[in-house]
Design an enzyme around this catalytic site. Structure first.
Site, short mmCIF file in Angstrom:
data_model
loop_
_atom_site.label_atom_id
_atom_site.label_comp_id
_atom_site.label_asym_id
_atom_site.label_seq_id
_atom_site.Cartn_x
_atom_site.Cartn_y
_atom_site.Cartn_z
N HIS A 1 0.78 -1.58 0.03
CA HIS A 1 -0.20 -0.27 0.02
C HIS A 1 0.64 1.23 0.54
O HIS A 1 0.47 1.59 0.29
CB HIS A 1 -0.93 0.20 1.40
CG HIS A 1 -2.62 -1.38 0.78
ND1 HIS A 1 -3.43 -1.10 0.58
CD2 HIS A 1 -2.26 -2.09 1.10
CE1 HIS A 1 -4.32 -1.65 0.42
NE2 HIS A 1 -3.65 -2.90 0.64
N GLY B 1 -6.45 -14.57 -8.16
CA GLY B 1 -7.45 -13.93 -6.91
C GLY B 1 -6.60 -14.13 -5.95
O GLY B 1 -6.80 -14.15 -4.28
N SER C 1 -4.06 -10.22 -13.15
CA SER C 1 -5.05 -9.13 -13.17
C SER C 1 -3.81 -9.20 -14.60
O SER C 1 -3.94 -8.16 -15.94
CB SER C 1 -5.75 -9.00 -13.22
OG SER C 1 -4.60 -8.25 -12.23
N ASP D 1 2.38 1.83 -2.35
CA ASP D 1 2.21 2.49 -4.14
C ASP D 1 1.77 3.81 -4.30
O ASP D 1 1.95 5.13 -4.84
CB ASP D 1 2.22 1.48 -5.42
CG ASP D 1 0.86 0.99 -5.14
OD1 ASP D 1 0.48 0.64 -3.82
OD2 ASP D 1 0.29 -0.05 -5.94
N LEU E 1 -1.57 -12.97 -6.64
CA LEU E 1 0.47 -12.88 -7.40
C LEU E 1 -0.35 -11.65 -8.09
O LEU E 1 0.62 -12.07 -9.78
CB LEU E 1 -0.33 -13.92 -7.55
CG LEU E 1 0.22 -14.65 -6.19
CD1 LEU E 1 0.81 -16.14 -5.76
CD2 LEU E 1 1.67 -13.99 -5.35
N SER E 2 -1.37 -10.93 -8.97
CA SER E 2 -1.86 -10.00 -9.93
C SER E 2 -1.64 -11.03 -11.49
O SER E 2 -0.96 -10.41 -12.13
CB SER E 2 -0.27 -9.85 -10.04
OG SER E 2 -1.02 -8.09 -10.53
N ASP F 1 1.99 -3.56 -9.38
CA ASP F 1 2.14 -5.03 -10.55
C ASP F 1 2.67 -5.00 -11.93
O ASP F 1 2.87 -5.89 -12.42
CB ASP F 1 0.68 -5.41 -10.36
CG ASP F 1 -0.42 -5.13 -9.86
OD1 ASP F 1 0.51 -5.03 -8.42
OD2 ASP F 1 -1.62 -5.43 -9.07
#
Ligand code: ADP
Ligand code: MG
Length: 406
Positions: A42, A143, A149, A44, A146-147, A193
């Site tokens: 948090h 989810g 997305s 970033d 580990l990103s 990420d």
């Protein structure tokens, strides 16, 4: 089996799947890794420091442009239905189609927004994207913090940059992908990420200053030290879109305003006494996490560069306590994972990722990995939690083009 052989087979399978679904070979296959954040949670969006590394697990996309056809995105995923168990389906072989002339998130099935969002972000920058077919395959757990997305976004962005001959450098691609996730998917994330995925290199962590966006490779050769990082996926599914994350962003903004600085990055440890006086107790706790976490990133980088990975354990432990007690983003499963790993001999352990579930990490000797994993599983069984997934990770390469001959 020779090293890399399985990987080549999975690329061939992806290429063959693409031909079955869309007809013809793809123009190419691009891969981008997930990431784990070693330190700096948090920080970033507070313009501070982070220290992620790219995983060997990656999202791979087989892509072909269809310049003569209609401007539509056709996309499918090899993972089949519901990779995250969230009810969002991405049926294997089921093709989602999206009109690229009028891209609106509401018209795109949720899982395909990560891909469509990248096209949208390119359009925002004036790039024309013609018809395009994409088949996705990923071994980044979805989810789990580990990103998965960002891995998808970065693989698609790298592919389109090359196929469109857009000439976008990697630092800019980071921002393209961030824009896709922020403004198309609707998840208010920073650049962590995507930077790890696009800029990471094997055997290194990426020390990233989220204000200047300057980054530096920091040696993290775990294998050479007979170490592994265990990722303990608690299977508790988080949702960045939900209120918790936005509340924390707001609390940090409030803290910065109360201290008269543009971002919490500008607050050092020496101002915490003053911060305790001017801020309400809840906001102060959030601020203290960010301020101490930034310092822990700097301390971890220094430790890696001088003493090596065996010396960073205490920073991992302190980071977890700070997220649990000051930032309020842990949960009972993450606390149990961290505690059990610490008791079973990990050098250090902490939750990682945005919080409210997802994964914990534990730095362990290769020889102790089995015992630590068993201890965590037994603890979860005793508490009545869902069995966790536990796997060992090493720093891997950043996003790149692949070939089926690799
Ligand atoms: P994380 O990035 O931590 O894994 P996110 O919620 O940001 O979690 O992203 C997970 C989402 O990404 C899933 O819900 C799904 O929509 C999409 N996704 C991830 N992997 C795949 C995949 N292999 N196929 C289809 N969609 C995927
Ligand atoms: Mg994500």
């Amino acid at each position: 089996m020779k090293p890399g052989e399985k990987d080549a087979a999975s690329l061939e399978q992806l290429s063959a799947g693409f031909a079955t679904l869309f007809g013809g070979r793809p123009d190419g296959i691009w891969a981008a890794p997930g990431r784990v954040n070693l330190m700096g949670e948090h920080t970033d969006y507070n313009e501070g420091f982070v220290l992620p590394f790219a995983l060997r697990n990656s999202a791979r996309v087989a892509v072909a442009l269809r310049p003569s056809g209609p401007a539509r995105l056709r996309v499918a995923s090899l993972q089949g239905a519901d990779p995250a168990g969230t009810g969002q389906t991405a049926l294997a072989g089921e093709i989602a189609e999206v009109d690229l002339d009028r891209l609106e998130p509401a018209d795109v099935v949720p899982w395909a927004r990560y891909l469509a969002g990248v096209i949208w972000a390119l359009q925002q920058r004036g790039h024309h994207v013609p018809g395009v077919d994409v088949l996705l395959d990923s071994d980044v757990p979805s989810g789990a913090g580990l990103s998965s997305s960002a891995a998808i976004e970065c693989a698609v962005a790298l592919a389109l940059d090359e196929l469109l001959d857009a000439g976008i450098d990697r630092e800019e691609l980071v921002l393209v992908c961030q824009q896709a996730e922020n403004d198309f998917v609707g998840a208010p994330t920073g650049i962590l990420d995507q930077s790890a995925s696009l800029l990471g290199t094997a055997g290194h962590a990426l020390f990233l200053d989220c204000r200047s966006r300057l980054s530096r490779q920091v040696p993290l050769d775990l294998a050479a030290e007979s170490l592994v990082l265990l990722v303990i996926d608690t299977k508790v599914v988080h949702a960045h879109e939900s209120g918790g994350y936005k509340d924390l962003v707001a609390a940090c903004a409030r803290g910065a305003a109360g201290l008269g600085v543009p971002a919490l990055r500008d607050v050092g440890l020496e101002r915490l006494v003053e911060a305790a006086e001017v801020l309400d107790a809840a906001t102060f706790a959030r601020v203290r996490h960010i301020v101490t976490e930034n310092q822990r990133v700097l301390d971890t980088v220094a430790a890696l560069e001088t003493g090596g990975p065996r010396t960073i354990g205490p920073f991992l432990d302190a980071s977890h306590a700070s997220m649990r007690d000051d930032f309020g983003i842990s949960c009972v499963e993450l606390d149990a994972a961290v505690e059990a790993a610490q008791q079973a001999g990990a050098f250090g352990a902490r939750m990682t990722g945005g919080g409210f579930g997802g994964s914990a990490i534990a730095l362990v000797d290769v020889a102790a990995a089995e015992a630590v994993g068993t201890a965590v599983r037994e603890r979860f069984a005793a508490e009545g939690y869902r069995p966790p997934d536990i796997f060992a990770v090493q720093p891997g390469a950043g996003a790149r083009r692949r070939t089926t001959q690799a």
